[in-house]
Every structure is written in C-alpha cells, then in structure tokens.
Design a protein around this motif. Structure first.
Motif, PDB file in Angstrom:
ATOM      1  N   LEU A 198      31.842  -0.084 -58.954  1.00 38.67           N
ATOM      2  CA  LEU A 198      31.317  -0.550 -57.671  1.00 38.67           C
ATOM      3  C   LEU A 198      32.216  -1.639 -57.082  1.00 38.67           C
ATOM      4  CD1 LEU A 198      29.196  -0.700 -55.438  1.00 38.67           C
ATOM      5  CD2 LEU A 198      27.759  -2.070 -56.974  1.00 38.67           C
ATOM      6  N   ILE A 199      32.659  -2.582 -57.900  1.00 36.45           N
ATOM      7  CA  ILE A 199      33.544  -3.648 -57.408  1.00 36.45           C
ATOM      8  C   ILE A 199      34.870  -3.049 -56.934  1.00 36.45           C
ATOM      9  CG2 ILE A 199      34.860  -5.706 -58.103  1.00 36.45           C
ATOM     10  CD1 ILE A 199      32.507  -6.355 -60.014  1.00 36.45           C
ATOM     11  N   TYR A 200      35.391  -2.105 -57.710  1.00 34.72           N
ATOM     12  CA  TYR A 200      36.624  -1.411 -57.293  1.00 34.72           C
ATOM     13  C   TYR A 200      36.413  -0.739 -55.935  1.00 34.72           C
ATOM     14  CZ  TYR A 200      40.306   2.164 -57.299  1.00 34.72           C
ATOM     15  OH  TYR A 200      41.351   2.980 -56.957  1.00 34.72           O
ATOM     16  N   HIS A 201      35.269  -0.097 -55.753  1.00 32.55           N
ATOM     17  CA  HIS A 201      34.923   0.576 -54.495  1.00 32.55           C
ATOM     18  C   HIS A 201      34.864  -0.427 -53.339  1.00 32.55           C
ATOM     19  CE1 HIS A 201      33.021   3.572 -51.901  1.00 32.55           C
ATOM     20  NE2 HIS A 201      31.987   2.761 -51.703  1.00 32.55           N
ATOM     21  N   ILE A 202      34.255  -1.595 -53.585  1.00 26.96           N
ATOM     22  CA  ILE A 202      34.147  -2.637 -52.557  1.00 26.96           C
ATOM     23  C   ILE A 202      35.545  -3.123 -52.143  1.00 26.96           C
ATOM     24  CG2 ILE A 202      33.409  -5.030 -52.140  1.00 26.96           C
ATOM     25  CD1 ILE A 202      30.923  -4.410 -53.906  1.00 26.96           C
ATOM     26  N   LEU A 203      36.394  -3.391 -53.140  1.00 22.94           N
ATOM     27  CA  LEU A 203      37.741  -3.900 -52.843  1.00 22.94           C
ATOM     28  C   LEU A 203      38.605  -2.838 -52.161  1.00 22.94           C
ATOM     29  CD1 LEU A 203      36.750  -6.196 -54.701  1.00 22.94           C
ATOM     30  CD2 LEU A 203      39.030  -6.236 -55.725  1.00 22.94           C
ATOM     31  N   LYS A 204      38.541  -1.623 -52.694  1.00 19.89           N
ATOM     32  CA  LYS A 204      39.349  -0.521 -52.144  1.00 19.89           C
ATOM     33  C   LYS A 204      38.970  -0.269 -50.691  1.00 19.89           C
ATOM     34  CE  LYS A 204      42.371   2.754 -53.443  1.00 19.89           C
ATOM     35  NZ  LYS A 204      43.725   2.366 -53.849  1.00 19.89           N
ATOM     36  N   ASN A 205      37.667  -0.271 -50.423  1.00 17.39           N
ATOM     37  CA  ASN A 205      37.170  -0.051 -49.050  1.00 17.39           C
ATOM     38  C   ASN A 205      37.652  -1.124 -48.085  1.00 17.39           C
ATOM     39  OD1 ASN A 205      35.805   2.308 -49.403  1.00 17.39           O
ATOM     40  ND2 ASN A 205      33.757   1.477 -49.072  1.00 17.39           N
ATOM     41  N   ASP A 206      37.915  -2.308 -48.617  1.00 18.20           N
ATOM     42  CA  ASP A 206      38.342  -3.412 -47.756  1.00 18.20           C
ATOM     43  C   ASP A 206      39.862  -3.540 -47.693  1.00 18.20           C
ATOM     44  OD1 ASP A 206      36.852  -5.471 -46.165  1.00 18.20           O
ATOM     45  OD2 ASP A 206      38.222  -6.823 -47.218  1.00 18.20           O
ATOM     46  N   GLY A 207      40.566  -2.559 -48.254  1.00 12.75           N
ATOM     47  CA  GLY A 207      42.021  -2.530 -48.130  1.00 12.75           C
ATOM     48  C   GLY A 207      42.781  -3.281 -49.201  1.00 12.75           C
ATOM     49  N   PHE A 208      42.109  -3.702 -50.281  1.00 14.40           N
ATOM     50  CA  PHE A 208      42.800  -4.409 -51.355  1.00 14.40           C
ATOM     51  C   PHE A 208      43.710  -3.457 -52.134  1.00 14.40           C
ATOM     52  CE2 PHE A 208      39.751  -7.536 -50.329  1.00 14.40           C
ATOM     53  CZ  PHE A 208      39.992  -8.707 -51.036  1.00 14.40           C
ATOM     54  N   ASN A 209      44.821  -3.989 -52.616  1.00 17.85           N
ATOM     55  CA  ASN A 209      45.708  -3.246 -53.513  1.00 17.85           C
ATOM     56  C   ASN A 209      45.194  -3.468 -54.930  1.00 17.85           C
ATOM     57  OD1 ASN A 209      47.760  -2.173 -55.027  1.00 17.85           O
ATOM     58  ND2 ASN A 209      49.306  -3.660 -54.418  1.00 17.85           N
ATOM     59  N   VAL A 210      44.355  -2.547 -55.421  1.00 14.42           N
ATOM     60  CA  VAL A 210      43.576  -2.795 -56.635  1.00 14.42           C
ATOM     61  C   VAL A 210      43.630  -1.614 -57.600  1.00 14.42           C
ATOM     62  CG1 VAL A 210      41.448  -2.008 -55.464  1.00 14.42           C
ATOM     63  CG2 VAL A 210      41.265  -3.493 -57.487  1.00 14.42           C
ATOM     64  N   GLY A 211      43.674  -1.923 -58.901  1.00 15.36           N
ATOM     65  CA  GLY A 211      43.591  -0.911 -59.945  1.00 15.36           C
ATOM     66  C   GLY A 211      42.315  -1.085 -60.745  1.00 15.36           C
ATOM     67  N   LEU A 212      41.829   0.011 -61.326  1.00 11.53           N
ATOM     68  CA  LEU A 212      40.598   0.009 -62.129  1.00 11.53           C
ATOM     69  C   LEU A 212      40.935   0.510 -63.525  1.00 11.53           C
ATOM     70  CD1 LEU A 212      37.436  -0.090 -62.398  1.00 11.53           C
ATOM     71  CD2 LEU A 212      37.433   2.277 -61.594  1.00 11.53           C
ATOM     72  N   GLY A 213      40.602  -0.273 -64.557  1.00 14.60           N
ATOM     73  CA  GLY A 213      40.947   0.171 -65.908  1.00 14.60           C
ATOM     74  C   GLY A 213      40.189  -0.561 -66.987  1.00 14.60           C
ATOM     75  N   GLY A 214      40.771  -0.550 -68.198  1.00  8.90           N
ATOM     76  CA  GLY A 214      40.126  -1.162 -69.357  1.00  8.90           C
ATOM     77  C   GLY A 214      39.273  -0.172 -70.099  1.00  8.90           C
ATOM     78  N   ASN A 215      38.116  -0.621 -70.541  1.00 17.70           N
ATOM     79  CA  ASN A 215      37.215   0.203 -71.349  1.00 17.70           C
ATOM     80  C   ASN A 215      36.672   1.413 -70.585  1.00 17.70           C
ATOM     81  OD1 ASN A 215      35.854   0.291 -73.973  1.00 17.70           O
ATOM     82  ND2 ASN A 215      33.976   0.007 -72.825  1.00 17.70           N
ATOM     83  N   ILE A 216      36.885   1.432 -69.287  1.00 18.49           N
ATOM     84  CA  ILE A 216      36.407   2.532 -68.447  1.00 18.49           C
ATOM     85  C   ILE A 216      37.198   3.821 -68.697  1.00 18.49           C
ATOM     86  CG2 ILE A 216      37.890   2.148 -66.416  1.00 18.49           C
ATOM     87  CD1 ILE A 216      35.264   2.348 -64.728  1.00 18.49           C
ATOM     88  N   GLY A 217      38.309   3.703 -69.446  1.00 12.33           N
ATOM     89  CA  GLY A 217      39.029   4.917 -69.834  1.00 12.33           C
ATOM     90  C   GLY A 217      40.435   5.029 -69.288  1.00 12.33           C
ATOM     91  N   LYS A 218      40.912   4.006 -68.585  1.00 16.74           N
ATOM     92  CA  LYS A 218      42.280   4.021 -68.065  1.00 16.74           C
ATOM     93  C   LYS A 218      42.991   2.775 -68.577  1.00 16.74           C
ATOM     94  CE  LYS A 218      44.828   5.034 -63.849  1.00 16.74           C
ATOM     95  NZ  LYS A 218      44.784   5.163 -62.396  1.00 16.74           N
ATOM     96  N   SER A 219      44.147   2.966 -69.183  1.00 18.86           N
ATOM     97  CA  SER A 219      44.845   1.856 -69.829  1.00 18.86           C
ATOM     98  C   SER A 219      45.321   0.813 -68.825  1.00 18.86           C
ATOM     99  CB  SER A 219      46.038   2.400 -70.611  1.00 18.86           C
ATOM    100  OG  SER A 219      46.893   1.342 -70.984  1.00 18.86           O
ATOM    101  N   PHE A 220      44.888  -0.424 -69.040  1.00 20.51           N
ATOM    102  CA  PHE A 220      45.337  -1.558 -68.227  1.00 20.51           C
ATOM    103  C   PHE A 220      46.842  -1.756 -68.415  1.00 20.51           C
ATOM    104  CE2 PHE A 220      45.257  -6.501 -68.201  1.00 20.51           C
ATOM    105  CZ  PHE A 220      45.699  -6.541 -66.887  1.00 20.51           C
ATOM    106  N   ALA A 221      47.294  -1.664 -69.664  1.00 18.98           N
ATOM    107  CA  ALA A 221      48.716  -1.880 -69.956  1.00 18.98           C
ATOM    108  C   ALA A 221      49.600  -0.860 -69.237  1.00 18.98           C
ATOM    109  CB  ALA A 221      48.948  -1.814 -71.465  1.00 18.98           C
TER     110      ALA A 221
END
Length: 445
Positions: A118-141
C-alpha cells in the motif's frame, strides 16, 4: 574483501550479485539444493557457489558473511561464525550499506505485505522513484545493484532484523505483535517482540517510528526502550494528538494539518486493514504527499495475493484465499472480517498456536471447520466440544471438496490456515494457488 553468502534463494542470490557488482570476492553456500533459476543466475554472473554442503574452511575465511533469513540462527554454522567473530549480516543490512536512498521499513506479525504494498502504491501514484522489496519476495540487494531508486519500501521480518548492525530506515513501522515464530525465540514472546523492535534501534531524532497504540506488548516495551526517532502512533480505539486514528465511520491523520476520509471509501475491508491504512497514511504525510493523492491511493489499492483474496462465487458461495494467514492473529483478522456463515479451512504446521484467542470468533462466525494437514489432532481436540461440524482432510483437493459439500448459498468458504504450510505445500503461495485451482475446478463441474 571476501564475502560469503549463506543461502541460494532470492535473498542469497541478490546479496551475492550485489557483492560481485561491488568488486568483492564472493562465494555462496547452500546446504540444500539451489533452485534451477537461481543456479542459472549464479553461473551467468560467474559467482562461485556450492550446494548440498557448507565448506566450513571457505565460509570461516570470510571477512563478512551474509545470512539468508531462512537459515535458523541456532544452526551450527551460525554458532561457528559468531565464535570466530566474523561480521554476520542479513541481506537488508548488507544492501543498506551500498545505497543512500531513503528507506521505509515495515515489520509486524501481520499485515506487513499489505501495508508495504500500500505504501509503495501511495508513493508510486505520487510520482516517487521507489522500489518495493525485502521479505515481500524481491531482493533488496539486487535492486540496489541494478537500480538508482530514491526510495525503497521494505517488508522486514524478525529473522532479517536479527542480523542487523547499522540498518537505519528513514521511516520504520511496527504494525502489531502476536505470538509467532516462537520456536526460533526460545518460546519467549518478549524475545520475539524485541527482535521486531530492532527496526528502530539505529534511528536518530530526524527519523520516524510509526507504531500501534492498541498493541499491548508494543506499549509495554515502549516503556523500557529508548527510541530516538519521532514516535507517531495509530489507533482504532482512541484519538491521538499526532499520528492517526479511526472512528466508526472515518479515518483521521494528524501531522501539522488534519486529513480525513470515510472508512467506506477505503478499498481494503476489515479493522486490520483500517489499521494498515492508518499506518500507510502517516508515512504518506511524513513525505508531504497531498491529501488528495493519499485518498486516491487508498481508494484504488488492490489487495495482495493470498491475503483475503476473493477467488470466486459459485452457487451463491464465496471462496476466499487467505493462505498468508500463518498464525492465530492473522486468522483472527480474517474471521473478524467475515460477514456470512463461514466454512473455515485451517491447519498445517503448528507454531505453538493458542486457539483460545479465536474461540469466541469461531463460535460467532464459523459453521464448520475443515482441518487440513498431516496432523490435525490439536485443532480437533480444541474445537471438538465447541463445533458440531469438524472434518479432517489431508490434501487441498479433499479440503475444498468437503467445504463445497458443507457450504450453502450465502456462506463463505475461507482458507485461513493459522499455521505454516510445510507439511503439505512448498510455501503459503503454493498452498494458496492449489486452493484457487481446486475452487476453479468446482466451476467446471
């Protein structure tokens, strides 16, 4: 510098890939079999690795070891690493050393994936250059190695937080606490809770810590812990001067100015999701996102897969996939949001569950219990005098067939297992996908 990565899954490969990109000498070791897709990636990137073995001589010669969260902290190799005094980090710790991006980190026993998304969705919708990862299944590294995001939204587990040293998010968030993974924390609830609170331990007074004022364990520990970050609570039970709260019909977010919207406008349903929406909205306001943009995002967000996911309605019966509910607290939230008589599919690997916590909800909401697992006895023993209709099954196919037989028009069949999935399934995704496949078969009968 010699980097050794333990574990060859998404997290492990990502850490090895970043280490290689940074010019370090890298070796990856996995005691199990590495999945073909990750083996291929390791070979393509010329990363030295082994599987079905831990070469202790090579591992203990490292300058820095990165441990995947799936490796138990009580593992023999972890003990030897600590004895030798080698720096041992989680992937999120390792990756955070190589980015100047602002990090929003979310932890908690339940709701992490939904709130991070949801936070990723809020930021993305507002034009932020943002990545989503970690335990959600996509490697942060891996994202750090490949990208130049200005913000990262990370779902963070207690296992990842166990192995941090300097990890310092701009915004940290602890959604709730319940008794989960206690087998990894000496069956000590406070020890597990303190692992979650590590998300804020390196924060300074220019950072933010968002927490659940309604959570008893969080409130107790906050009396003992010295958190330097600006603390912002959210609550479903009381008004707060700064932070966010909900009444029966509205949510309010108070940071400098007040933002509000009607609960019925939220795309996510259930009290737990109102709490998640409050927490996400606070993060949005910290980042100066407009009221209108936050409102739009809260209205348009689609629930994540395997979390109260409506699969189909067949002959007037709704089928809902909540396979991600791997503990009692998560199942509580799911049952609480049910509006119709519910046929509840439950079971799997018990992690020390105390079913008394949901006894009243089961009495009120559930018409039949369909147990699904190799060993269903604990669930049967607890509920046998409380529910007339209890069935024992040992496969998803059998569980869905029994549920379909019991359910009547106007009922809901809810898969909310309350347990880990590893007795019958590869993971909770596999369990949820099998449920959806079996439900879809009913459509074609």
């Amino acid at each position: 510098m010699k980097i050794v990565v333990l574990g060859g899954g998404e997290s492990g490969f990502g850490a090895a890939y970043l280490a290689k990109e940074k010019g370090f000498e890298v070796f990856l070791s996995d005691r199990g079999i590495i999945k073909p897709e990750y083996k291929k990636l390791l070979q393509e990137n010329n990363i030295d690795f082994e599987e079905e073995n831990h070469n202790e001589e090579k591992i203990l010669a490292a300058d820095w070891i990165v441990k995947s969260p799936g490796i138990p902290k009580k593992a023999d190799i972890v003990f030897k690493i600590k004895q030798k005094g080698i720096r041992l980090s989680s992937e999120i710790e390792f990756a955070s050393e190589f980015t100047n991006a602002k990090i929003i980190a979310i932890t908690g026993s339940n709701g992490k994936t939904t709130t991070a998304s949801l936070i990723y969705h809020i930021l993305k919708n507002d034009g932020f250059n943002v990545g989503l990862g970690g335990n959600i299944g996509k490697s942060f590294a891996k994202m750090v190695a490949e990208g130049n995001h200005e913000f990262y939204v990370l779902e963070v587990s207690s296992f990842q937080l166990d192995d941090i040293q300097n990890f310092r998010p701009m915004i940290s968030m602890l959604l709730n606490l319940s008794k989960d993974h206690l087998d990894q924390y000496n069956y000590n609830y406070e020890e597990y809770a303190l692992a979650k609170f590590r998300i804020a331990e390196n924060q300074e007074n220019d950072n933010f810590f968002i927490y659940n004022k309604d959570d008893e364990m969080s409130e107790n520990l906050l009396q003992k812990l010295a958190i330097k970050a600006k603390m912002l609570p959210f609550s479903l039970k009381e008004k707060v001067k700064e932070g966010a709260y909900a009444t029966e019909n509205k949510i309010f977010v108070k940071l400098q100015q007040e933002f509000s919207m009607n609960v019925e406008e939220l795309s996510l349903v259930g009290n737990h999701n109102i709490a998640n929406s409050l927490a996400a909205s606070i993060a949005g306001k910290i980042l100066n996102i407009s009221d209108q943009s936050i409102r739009n995002s809260l209205m348009t967000f689609q629930a994540v897969e395997h979390r109260l996911e409506e699969v189909a309605e067949i002959s007037g019966v709704k089928y809902i996939n909540d396979s991600k509910a791997t503990n009692v607290n998560a199942a509580y939230y799911a049952l609480e949001s049910m509006k119709n008589p519910t046929v509840w599919i439950v079971g799997g690997v018990d992690k020390g569950n105390e079913y008394a916590e949901i006894e009243q909800l089961v009495h009120k909401k559930v018409k039949a219990i369909v147990c699904m697992g190799i060993d269903n006895q604990k669930i049967i023993d607890f509920f046998k005098d409380k529910k007339d209709l209890i069935y024992s099954t040992s496969s998803m196919e059998e569980a869905v067939q029994v549920a379909e037989t019991v359910a009547e028009k106007g009922d809901t069949v809810l898969l909310s297992p309350c347990c880990a999935s590893f007795d019958l399934f590869q993971n909770y995704e596999d369990r949820g996908n099998q449920f959806k496949n079996e439900v879809k078969k009913l459509i074609n009968i």
